[in-house]
Design a protein around this motif. Structure first.
Motif, short mmCIF file in Angstrom:
data_model
loop_
_atom_site.label_atom_id
_atom_site.label_comp_id
_atom_site.label_asym_id
_atom_site.label_seq_id
_atom_site.Cartn_x
_atom_site.Cartn_y
_atom_site.Cartn_z
N VAL A 153 1.06 -1.08 -0.36
CA VAL A 153 0.16 -0.13 0.11
C VAL A 153 1.14 1.86 -0.12
N PRO A 154 0.84 2.70 -1.08
CA PRO A 154 1.47 3.53 -1.02
C PRO A 154 1.45 4.65 0.24
N THR A 155 2.53 4.77 0.16
CA THR A 155 2.55 5.80 1.72
C THR A 155 1.77 6.19 2.19
N GLU A 156 0.83 7.18 0.89
CA GLU A 156 0.19 8.20 0.62
C GLU A 156 -0.97 7.33 1.21
N VAL A 157 -1.47 6.74 1.07
CA VAL A 157 -2.21 5.90 1.57
C VAL A 157 -2.43 5.79 3.29
N VAL A 158 -1.45 5.05 3.74
CA VAL A 158 -1.27 4.09 4.59
C VAL A 158 -1.42 6.16 5.96
N LEU A 159 -0.58 6.83 5.25
CA LEU A 159 -0.92 8.73 6.11
C LEU A 159 -2.68 8.69 6.02
N GLY A 160 -2.74 8.56 4.91
CA GLY A 160 -4.83 8.57 4.33
C GLY A 160 -5.85 8.39 5.15
N TYR A 161 -5.08 6.80 5.51
CA TYR A 161 -5.88 5.79 6.70
C TYR A 161 -5.28 6.94 7.67
N LEU A 162 -4.07 6.87 8.92
CA LEU A 162 -4.40 7.38 9.84
C LEU A 162 -4.56 8.55 10.12
#
Lengths: 188, 188
Positions: free
Chosen positions: B144-153
């Motif tokens: 999963v791209p970092t930006e998706v992880v960021l958006g998730y958190l």
């Protein structure tokens, strides 16, 4: 009561709710004065408060409509689908901000909090029912209790409401919801 | 400027921020009138607005303090730890409600939204930095791209702010945060 009159009452109620939803969305909870509610609904304060006890009653009736609609989707397709639907219907966003404005009152006004919780109970029940069916079907991860999965999905839903209300939806929230869905699914 | 005077100014600024935080927490953003801010800080409006341009400036300075403190933790221990800290320091909850009250303005007041985003950029940078280091160390899931992880958190954090502000923390949020942390971790 004759049928025509019941229809009339239902239509009136609908007219008030639709106008109030627009009015809250535009002016916020505190900003939506009785005068503005009259303008938005096209009805007098007498007519409005014949149907709803007060502004709180009107607000809670709208929240209940939301909860019912969401519960229908949650029961059949799950809470993540509720969130996907929210993402794809931006016309509902304005109203969501009003839900945030009343958050303080949930903490400070026990009576209001109780009424609010009663209305959201329907959504919780629908979600729990769906989760239990998913678990029985072996589609839900089995290493985390259902109540934790429920708490998790509820928390993400609260986050989405806040995000949509702020208008900051430029992040790829569809991919984020994919991650959320995958994180509660059973892994083989 | 002599040192003593700088110290005095810093102490005054601190006094204003602490009082304003309590005042916003108790009365909400709109409810925190200049008169109430005077009472809460023990200073005159002249003194308060010598240090801060207006109520927005005061509010944004408090939000920036939060963002800085959270960014420090996020840089070293990650955004989930920020959330765990929030869960364990209930004295901060009252203020969080005020953050929700201004959500509407993020959508309707571009200048305010810009100032707000600038202040939260620090937290985003700290979180991204930490995520990238975790990814390099092989601890972050790599599908999963970092930006998706960021958006998730970010989404979960928004949810937690809403939850804490409403006072409805009876669900087992510690276990929920465990699930969140595990869902972005690399699986072996």
């Amino acid at each position: 009561m004759p049928k025509v009159s019941e229809d009339h009452l239902a239509a009136r109620r609908r007219q008030i709710l639709d106008g109030a939803r627009r009015c809250f969305a535009e002016y916020g909870y505190d900003g939506a004065t009785v005068r503005l509610l009259e303008d938005a609904t096209g009805l007098s304060r007498g007519a409005i408060f014949h149907h709803f006890k007060d502004k709180d009653g009107l607000f809670l009736a709208l929240a209940q409509e939301d909860a019912r609609r969401m519960a229908d989707v949650a029961a059949n397709e799950g809470l993540v689908q509720v969130m996907r639907d929210m993402l794809s219907s931006p016309d509902q966003f304005d109203w969501l901000g009003t839900r945030l404005e009343i958050t303080r009152r949930l903490r400070t006004d026990p009576e209001f909090a109780k009424a609010w919780m009663q209305h959201s109970a329907e959504l919780t029940e629908a979600t729990v029912g769906r989760l239990e069916r998913q678990r029985e079907a072996g589609r839900l991860r089995d290493d985390v209790p259902t109540e934790v999965v429920l708490g998790y999905l509820d928390l993400v839903l609260d986050g989405l409401v806040a995000r949509l209300a702020s208008g900051h939806t430029e992040q790829d929230l569809v991919a984020v919801l994919d991650l959320v869905e995958e994180s509660v699914r059973r892994r083989d």
